[in-house]
Structure formats: C-alpha cells, structure tokens
Design a protein around this motif. Structure first.
Motif, PDB file in Angstrom:
ATOM      1  N   PHE A 257      78.290  22.883  19.129  1.00  0.00           N
ATOM      2  CA  PHE A 257      77.590  21.973  18.224  1.00  0.00           C
ATOM      3  C   PHE A 257      76.211  21.610  18.770  1.00  0.00           C
ATOM      4  N   VAL A 258      76.159  21.268  20.050  1.00  0.00           N
ATOM      5  CA  VAL A 258      74.877  20.928  20.675  1.00  0.00           C
ATOM      6  C   VAL A 258      73.964  22.151  20.718  1.00  0.00           C
ATOM      7  N   ALA A 259      74.560  23.333  20.919  1.00  0.00           N
ATOM      8  CA  ALA A 259      73.766  24.563  20.922  1.00  0.00           C
ATOM      9  C   ALA A 259      73.110  24.793  19.565  1.00  0.00           C
ATOM     10  N   LEU A 260      73.833  24.497  18.479  1.00  0.00           N
ATOM     11  CA  LEU A 260      73.267  24.645  17.135  1.00  0.00           C
ATOM     12  C   LEU A 260      72.122  23.664  16.904  1.00  0.00           C
ATOM     13  N   ILE A 261      72.272  22.453  17.406  1.00  0.00           N
ATOM     14  CA  ILE A 261      71.186  21.471  17.300  1.00  0.00           C
ATOM     15  C   ILE A 261      69.978  21.951  18.087  1.00  0.00           C
ATOM     16  N   PHE A 262      70.234  22.523  19.270  1.00  0.00           N
ATOM     17  CA  PHE A 262      69.155  23.038  20.111  1.00  0.00           C
ATOM     18  C   PHE A 262      68.392  24.156  19.393  1.00  0.00           C
ATOM     19  N   VAL A 263      69.124  25.046  18.731  1.00  0.00           N
ATOM     20  CA  VAL A 263      68.489  26.144  17.989  1.00  0.00           C
ATOM     21  C   VAL A 263      67.585  25.577  16.889  1.00  0.00           C
ATOM     22  N   HIS A 264      68.089  24.580  16.173  1.00  0.00           N
ATOM     23  CA  HIS A 264      67.296  23.922  15.122  1.00  0.00           C
ATOM     24  C   HIS A 264      66.003  23.339  15.694  1.00  0.00           C
ATOM     25  N   GLU A 265      66.126  22.616  16.780  1.00  0.00           N
ATOM     26  CA  GLU A 265      64.949  21.969  17.372  1.00  0.00           C
ATOM     27  C   GLU A 265      63.968  22.983  17.953  1.00  0.00           C
ATOM     28  N   MET A 266      64.475  24.084  18.465  1.00  0.00           N
ATOM     29  CA  MET A 266      63.580  25.114  18.995  1.00  0.00           C
ATOM     30  C   MET A 266      62.772  25.755  17.880  1.00  0.00           C
ATOM     31  N   GLY A 267      63.326  25.758  16.664  1.00  0.00           N
ATOM     32  CA  GLY A 267      62.552  26.223  15.522  1.00  0.00           C
ATOM     33  C   GLY A 267      61.309  25.378  15.332  1.00  0.00           C
ATOM     34  N   HIS A 268      61.483  24.057  15.387  1.00  0.00           N
ATOM     35  CA  HIS A 268      60.337  23.140  15.299  1.00  0.00           C
ATOM     36  C   HIS A 268      59.379  23.369  16.466  1.00  0.00           C
ATOM     37  N   PHE A 269      59.943  23.484  17.654  1.00  0.00           N
ATOM     38  CA  PHE A 269      59.133  23.607  18.873  1.00  0.00           C
ATOM     39  C   PHE A 269      58.246  24.851  18.820  1.00  0.00           C
ATOM     40  N   LEU A 270      58.845  25.990  18.494  1.00  0.00           N
ATOM     41  CA  LEU A 270      58.090  27.241  18.471  1.00  0.00           C
ATOM     42  C   LEU A 270      57.051  27.248  17.356  1.00  0.00           C
ATOM     43  N   ALA A 271      57.401  26.660  16.215  1.00  0.00           N
ATOM     44  CA  ALA A 271      56.448  26.594  15.102  1.00  0.00           C
ATOM     45  C   ALA A 271      55.251  25.721  15.458  1.00  0.00           C
ATOM     46  N   ALA A 272      55.525  24.601  16.128  1.00  0.00           N
ATOM     47  CA  ALA A 272      54.432  23.713  16.539  1.00  0.00           C
ATOM     48  C   ALA A 272      53.520  24.408  17.541  1.00  0.00           C
ATOM     49  N   ARG A 273      54.123  25.111  18.487  1.00  0.00           N
ATOM     50  CA  ARG A 273      53.317  25.842  19.470  1.00  0.00           C
ATOM     51  C   ARG A 273      52.499  26.942  18.795  1.00  0.00           C
ATOM     52  N   ARG A 274      53.088  27.590  17.799  1.00  0.00           N
ATOM     53  CA  ARG A 274      52.383  28.668  17.087  1.00  0.00           C
ATOM     54  C   ARG A 274      51.171  28.121  16.340  1.00  0.00           C
ATOM     55  N   LYS A 275      51.273  26.873  15.905  1.00  0.00           N
ATOM     56  CA  LYS A 275      50.153  26.229  15.217  1.00  0.00           C
ATOM     57  C   LYS A 275      49.181  25.585  16.195  1.00  0.00           C
ATOM     58  N   GLY A 276      49.448  25.738  17.488  1.00  0.00           N
ATOM     59  CA  GLY A 276      48.544  25.202  18.492  1.00  0.00           C
ATOM     60  C   GLY A 276      48.685  23.722  18.744  1.00  0.00           C
ATOM     61  N   LEU A 277      49.830  23.137  18.352  1.00  0.00           N
ATOM     62  CA  LEU A 277      50.056  21.705  18.549  1.00  0.00           C
ATOM     63  C   LEU A 277      50.726  21.451  19.897  1.00  0.00           C
ATOM     64  N   ALA A 278      50.324  20.387  20.551  1.00  0.00           N
ATOM     65  CA  ALA A 278      50.992  19.962  21.781  1.00  0.00           C
ATOM     66  C   ALA A 278      52.306  19.287  21.402  1.00  0.00           C
ATOM     67  N   VAL A 279      53.395  19.754  21.984  1.00  0.00           N
ATOM     68  CA  VAL A 279      54.712  19.257  21.595  1.00  0.00           C
ATOM     69  C   VAL A 279      55.599  19.111  22.819  1.00  0.00           C
ATOM     70  N   GLY A 280      56.436  18.081  22.805  1.00  0.00           N
ATOM     71  CA  GLY A 280      57.358  17.856  23.900  1.00  0.00           C
ATOM     72  C   GLY A 280      58.642  18.645  23.723  1.00  0.00           C
ATOM     73  N   ALA A 281      59.393  18.794  24.800  1.00  0.00           N
ATOM     74  CA  ALA A 281      60.681  19.485  24.755  1.00  0.00           C
ATOM     75  C   ALA A 281      61.691  18.623  23.996  1.00  0.00           C
ATOM     76  N   PRO A 282      62.723  19.257  23.430  1.00  0.00           N
ATOM     77  CA  PRO A 282      63.716  18.484  22.668  1.00  0.00           C
ATOM     78  C   PRO A 282      64.501  17.508  23.536  1.00  0.00           C
ATOM     79  N   VAL A 283      64.736  16.326  22.986  1.00  0.00           N
ATOM     80  CA  VAL A 283      65.553  15.304  23.652  1.00  0.00           C
ATOM     81  C   VAL A 283      66.741  15.007  22.742  1.00  0.00           C
ATOM     82  N   PHE A 284      67.939  14.996  23.304  1.00  0.00           N
ATOM     83  CA  PHE A 284      69.168  14.827  22.520  1.00  0.00           C
ATOM     84  C   PHE A 284      69.651  13.386  22.582  1.00  0.00           C
ATOM     85  N   ILE A 285      70.120  12.919  21.422  1.00  0.00           N
ATOM     86  CA  ILE A 285      70.686  11.582  21.321  1.00  0.00           C
ATOM     87  C   ILE A 285      72.071  11.712  20.702  1.00  0.00           C
ATOM     88  N   PRO A 286      73.133  11.389  21.441  1.00  0.00           N
ATOM     89  CA  PRO A 286      74.490  11.560  20.913  1.00  0.00           C
ATOM     90  C   PRO A 286      74.677  10.899  19.551  1.00  0.00           C
TER      91      PRO A 286
END
Length: 237
Positions: A43-72
C-alpha cells in the motif's frame, strides 16, 4: 571551510533521506496494525509510486521540489519549493500523480490475475480507488489542480462529491480534506477571470484545455470502472 560545507550538504541530504525513509517506515507500521505488514508494504509502495509521478513531473518542468513525506492514514505529499508559473504547469504536475499511480495499480492487477493472488488484487483495488479519489475536482486534490486549467469555478463541482462521499462512508479524513478545501471553495466563488493576475496565470489555449479535460475524464472513467470491477471480484468486505 570547504570540508565543513561539504559535510553540511551531506548531512542535509542524509536528513532528507532519513525523513523519507522514516516516514515510510512509520506509515508501514501504522497500516500493518490494521491490515498486516505485507499489505502495508504494498500500500505504501503504491502511494510512493503516485508521489513519484508528481516529483518527476515537477522536475521535468524545472521546478524545485522536495522528496515525498508520508503521513499515516493521510497518504503523502511533496512540497513544491516554488509556485508553478502558469496553470498548465500546475495541471501537468498534478495529472502525473494519478497517471503514474494508475500504472502501479495496473501492475498489481495484472500480477494478481496472472498468479491468482488475492492480496495483489486487493492492492490493485486500493490503488485504483486512491487515484480516483484524488481526482475529485476540488483543490487540494489532484483533480482540483488539473481542472483549474478549465476554471477554478470547476472546484464547486467537487463540493457535492465530497459531501456525497462523507454521507456514504463517514470518515475523519474527509472532514480534514473539507477543512483544507474550504479556502479553495471561497476562492472559486470569488474568482474573477478578468483580474490581470488571473488572466495571466490561468491563460491556456482551447486545445490545451480540451487535452486535459479529455485526459481527466478518460482517466476518471477508467479508474471508476476498474475500482468497481475489482471490488466485485474481491466480493463482500
């Protein structure tokens, strides 16, 4: 001095890594208390995959972005360190999460069917439903940031959806999301498309609007069908 600076930079990177890994482990532990650790890891792995989608897209657009942080029990989030320059960039980054997240859920689904694995099937259902839930057309959901390319007034469509979900399955999480969404609802009510700052930020071609609208509707429909079908396969909960 150079050695000190290098040490500080290394410590900062290590601190960020520990925050990501630590929050993931904490989330896995929290979910494992209810669902067991194997499901929790998936379940957490699926959330991580979702957030990495945002992360990679932001980086592709040249935006400074932080690593994903999980909240139970609340999922995860990545912090954009700078505001997108226009609504198309915002929609692009927002759409990437559900798209990549859906691929993760599909991987679980096909593996579940291949090996007749009920646990993977349950994980695929969770993935489909979470990404569908995130497409509610109301900020701060991903769907709100995608549909803002049409107009922030689209967020008003998300209000009855959120209310309907709460009436169907009352949850403290929905209450929290409603509180977070309240300022965005007010923003939608007061939105003036003629204001110079709004005209600049929300300017998008008709072709771009059509593209995102079609992508949004198509993905939402696909996720709704898959959520329904997989839930039916799993049977009564």
């Amino acid at each position: 001095m150079i050695k000190i600076l290098a040490l500080l930079l290394t410590s900062a990177k290590l601190g960020k890594l520990l925050l990501v890994v630590g929050s993931m482990v904490l989330s896995i532990w929290a979910y494992s208390l209810i669902f067991g650790w194997v499901y929790a890891v998936g379940f957490v792995a699926l959330i991580f995959v979702h957030e990495m989608g945002h992360f990679l897209a932001a980086r592709r657009k040249g935006l400074a972005v932080g690593a994903p942080v999980f909240i139970p029990f609340f999922g995860a989030w990545i912090a954009l360190k700078e505001t997108p320059m226009n609504v198309e960039t915002e929609a692009y980054v927002a759409m990437a999460g559900p798209l990549v997240g859906t691929l993760g859920a599909l991987a679980c689904y096909f593996l579940a069917r291949q090996y007749d694995n009920r646990l993977l099937l349950a994980l695929s259902y969770a993935g489909f439903f979470i990404n569908l839930f995130n497409l509610i057309p109301l900020a701060p959901f991903d769907g709100g940031r995608v549909t803002s390319i049409l107009s922030p007034r689209m967020w008003l469509v998300g209000v009855p959806i959120l209310i309907g979900l709460f009436l169907w399955r009352p949850s403290p999480l929905l209450v929290v999301m409603a509180i977070l969404a309240a300022p965005q609802v007010l923003k939608a009510l007061r939105f003036d498309h003629t204001a110079p700052e709004n005209a600049a930020y929300y300017s998008a071609s008709a072709e771009m609007k059509f593209t995102y609208a079609a992508l949004y509707i198509g993905l939402a429909a696909f996720l709704a069908v898959m959520s329904y079908d997989v839930k039916r396969m799993l049977g009564p909960s």
